[in-house]
Each structure stands twice: as C-alpha cells, then as structure tokens.
Design an enzyme around this catalytic site. Structure first.
Site, PDB file in Angstrom:
ATOM      1  N   GLU A 112       0.833  -1.211   0.000  1.00 12.47           N
ATOM      2  CA  GLU A 112       0.000   0.000   0.000  1.00 12.47           C
ATOM      3  C   GLU A 112       0.855   1.245   0.000  1.00 12.47           C
ATOM      4  O   GLU A 112       0.553   2.239  -0.679  1.00 12.47           O
ATOM      5  CB  GLU A 112      -0.922   0.000   1.230  1.00 12.47           C
ATOM      6  CG  GLU A 112      -1.936   1.143   1.275  1.00 12.47           C
ATOM      7  CD  GLU A 112      -1.445   2.379   2.018  1.00 12.47           C
ATOM      8  OE1 GLU A 112      -2.219   3.345   2.126  1.00 12.47           O
ATOM      9  OE2 GLU A 112      -0.290   2.373   2.502  1.00 12.47           O
ATOM     10  N   HIS A 131       5.179   7.537   9.425  1.00 11.65           N
ATOM     11  CA  HIS A 131       6.270   7.119   8.532  1.00 11.65           C
ATOM     12  C   HIS A 131       7.647   7.351   9.156  1.00 11.65           C
ATOM     13  O   HIS A 131       8.621   7.614   8.454  1.00 11.65           O
ATOM     14  CB  HIS A 131       6.178   7.831   7.175  1.00 11.65           C
ATOM     15  CG  HIS A 131       5.117   7.260   6.300  1.00 11.65           C
ATOM     16  ND1 HIS A 131       4.930   7.676   4.994  1.00 11.65           N
ATOM     17  CD2 HIS A 131       4.177   6.303   6.528  1.00 11.65           C
ATOM     18  CE1 HIS A 131       3.917   6.987   4.467  1.00 11.65           C
ATOM     19  NE2 HIS A 131       3.448   6.159   5.376  1.00 11.65           N
TER      20      HIS A 131
END
Length: 314
Positions: free
Chosen positions: A172, A268
């Site tokens: 993804e 992230h």
C-alpha cells in the site's frame, strides 16, 4: 500513502407466552414465559485482544531489520502470522502473490464460508509499513483490528446473511499496489457481488479524541457513527480520497467507507512502534469494525430472555 463497549442499541426483546392447561385442582392454568428469537449485537471484544496482535507485529519487525515493508522478510512474516491465525479459525484463506519493483508482495484474503456469496461485506487494511520503522499505527493497528474481528466471527460461529470477507494488502505504501492488483483480477461479476468495502488505516493513535469517518458513503458512515455516538466519542468526516486502499474498490464501483484515529506525530517514522498506539484507542477501532461487520452482514442470533413461571390462578 494517506491519510491524513459494544454498541448498546435497544434490542427487540420479545417473549412468547405459552398457556399450558395442567389439570390442576379447580381447573387452574399455569403460565410460563418462553425465550423468543431476537437480534444479537456484536460481542464486546476486549481491547487487549487486538493489542496482542499489534505486539506480535512489533516483535516481527524487531526480528526482521526493524520494519515490515514490501519485499522485506518482516512483511512475509506478518502475512504468515495473519494467515496462520485465520487458517486455525476455519476461514478459507488465500495468499495472493504479486510482483512490484522486482520484489514479491502478498495479499492475505480470508472468507468466512457462510452467507450469500452474491452479497459480500469486505473489511480490509494494509499490512505493510515503510522501511523507516515497524509501522505499528500505520498500519499494524488496522491489520490487528480486523484480524481480531475475523477471529470474533469464528468464535461466535456466526451465520451472517451476507458473506464476510477480509483482506490484508501488500505494498500500500508504494501506491496501493496490492489492493489494486486484487481488484483488477476480479471478474466484473465478482466485483458486483461486493456490497461494501470498509477500510481501517491508522486506527490506534494515542490521545485520539475525535474519530475520522470516511465521507464517501453516508449510509456506511452512519453505521460507524452509531458506535462512536453510543460511546460518547466525537467524530468528523474525512476525505482520504485516493490515499488508501478503499479507493481501489471505489474505482471499481463498490460503496466504501472506513475510519481513522487522530493525527500521528510518528507518521512514517522510526518512532511508529508499539509505544505509538494506545490499547483503548485500538479497542474502539476493533469494536467499531465489529459493529459494522455484524450489522452490515446481518449476523442473526438469540439473546436470553428470562423464563419467569407465573403462579397458578387461585
């Protein structure tokens, strides 16, 4: 890419009244209340259940170079963990492979083998993370939530009206690669059988005060809002657009929705580890997903109604 205790609804409790003539002296009649069928709501899933899966994903990352990214051993180990749990629970599972950027990726697909296969309620979450860290909020949280919902379906030996299917997507973070691959391989007739797709991406952020509900479908969004409203939790509409896996299904004409927790300061980053999520937040995500799964798939059942013998007439 991205992104930016059970619902206590009033149950319809009915009871059938049985009048039995018993031949008591004086022709008295005895009456008893018998249980009757009623709608069963989703079970209350302990938050610790989903948190245990998240801890397992952290352990997998720690043992495999610190991440669970596409093409890395931590991702394959994550997929194997999910599939093993589902296999043991009685799901029909598939490990679907694809290739991206010269590396093999995987989707884990699990179907509960009950209900009308022409009407499928689909819950999904991406299983991969970025290379920078373990990817626990993004997205071991969503992966853990729907895994625990699937296992709750199995524990209940549920018999839904519609078919329930679950998906854990690979790559993804590199452009929705796994979910796009899955949808592109479906025949048009099979795509039309998917009644709804619900997405769970970044659903464990600590200090969450307001839950985001995807705005694509008012009716599906209302199903999530029911849960959060009953818990006294604030919600807001969010437009994730093409930044998570629901868009792969929306582009194929499937009605979609989903939920997300509040902003993540470790998005992230290396610090997106097990300390980046809260068990209570993940618990709400899991139970909101369970509420939607039970309601949209039409899982029936019975609730106990007290049997109260009535005294014979004098």
């Amino acid at each position: 890419m991205k992104k930016h205790r059970s619902l206590l609804s009033t149950a319809a409790l009915g009871a059938g009244l049985l009048v039995a003539l018993t031949g008591l002296p004086g022709g008295a009649a005895a009456q008893s209340v018998q249980p009757a069928a009623a709608v069963v709501q989703a079970p209350e899933i302990p938050p610790a259940n989903a948190m245990a899966h998240a801890r397992q994903f952290q352990s997998i990352a720690s043992s495999n170079g610190g991440n669970r990214a596409h093409g890395r051993p931590g991702f394959r180990a994550s997929a194997d963990y999910v599939k093993a749990k589902l296999d043991a629970a009685g799901f029909q599972t598939t490990l679907q492979s694809f290739t991206h950027q010269g590396a093999t990726g995987y989707n884990v697909i699990a179907e509960w083998p009950h209900g009308d296969a022409n009407q499928t309620v689909f819950l999904g979450a991406h299983l991969d993370g970025v290379t920078a860290g373990p990817g626990i909020n993004d997205n071991a949280s969503g992966s853990s939530a729907i895994l625990e919902v699937a296992l709750a379906v199995a524990r209940a030996d549920a018999r839904p009206t519609k078919r329930l299917r679950f998906g854990w997507w690979g790559a993804e973070e590199l452009g929705l690669i796994g979910s796009k691959y899955y949808v592109s391989r479906l025949a048009a007739a099979d795509r039309r059988k998917i009644s709804s797709y619900l997405n769970f991406d970044m659903v464990g952020a600590k200090n969450t005060r307001t839950w985001g509900i995807y705005t694509e479908s008012a009716s599906l969004g209302a199903t999530f809002r029911e849960y959060f409203t009953a818990k006294g939790l604030a919600t807001r509409g969010i437009n994730v657009a093409g930044r998570s896996d629901h868009s792969s299904f929306a582009n194929a004409g499937v009605e979609v929705s989903g939920i997300s927790s509040d902003n993540d300061p470790c998005y992230h980053a290396r610090c997106d580890d097990i300390n980046n999520i809260a068990e209570s937040v993940l618990g709400h995500a899991t139970n909101a997903a369970a509420h939607a799964a039970w309601k949209l798939s039409g899982i029936p059942g019975r609730v106990p109604v007290p049997v109260t013998p009535l005294r014979p007439a004098a």
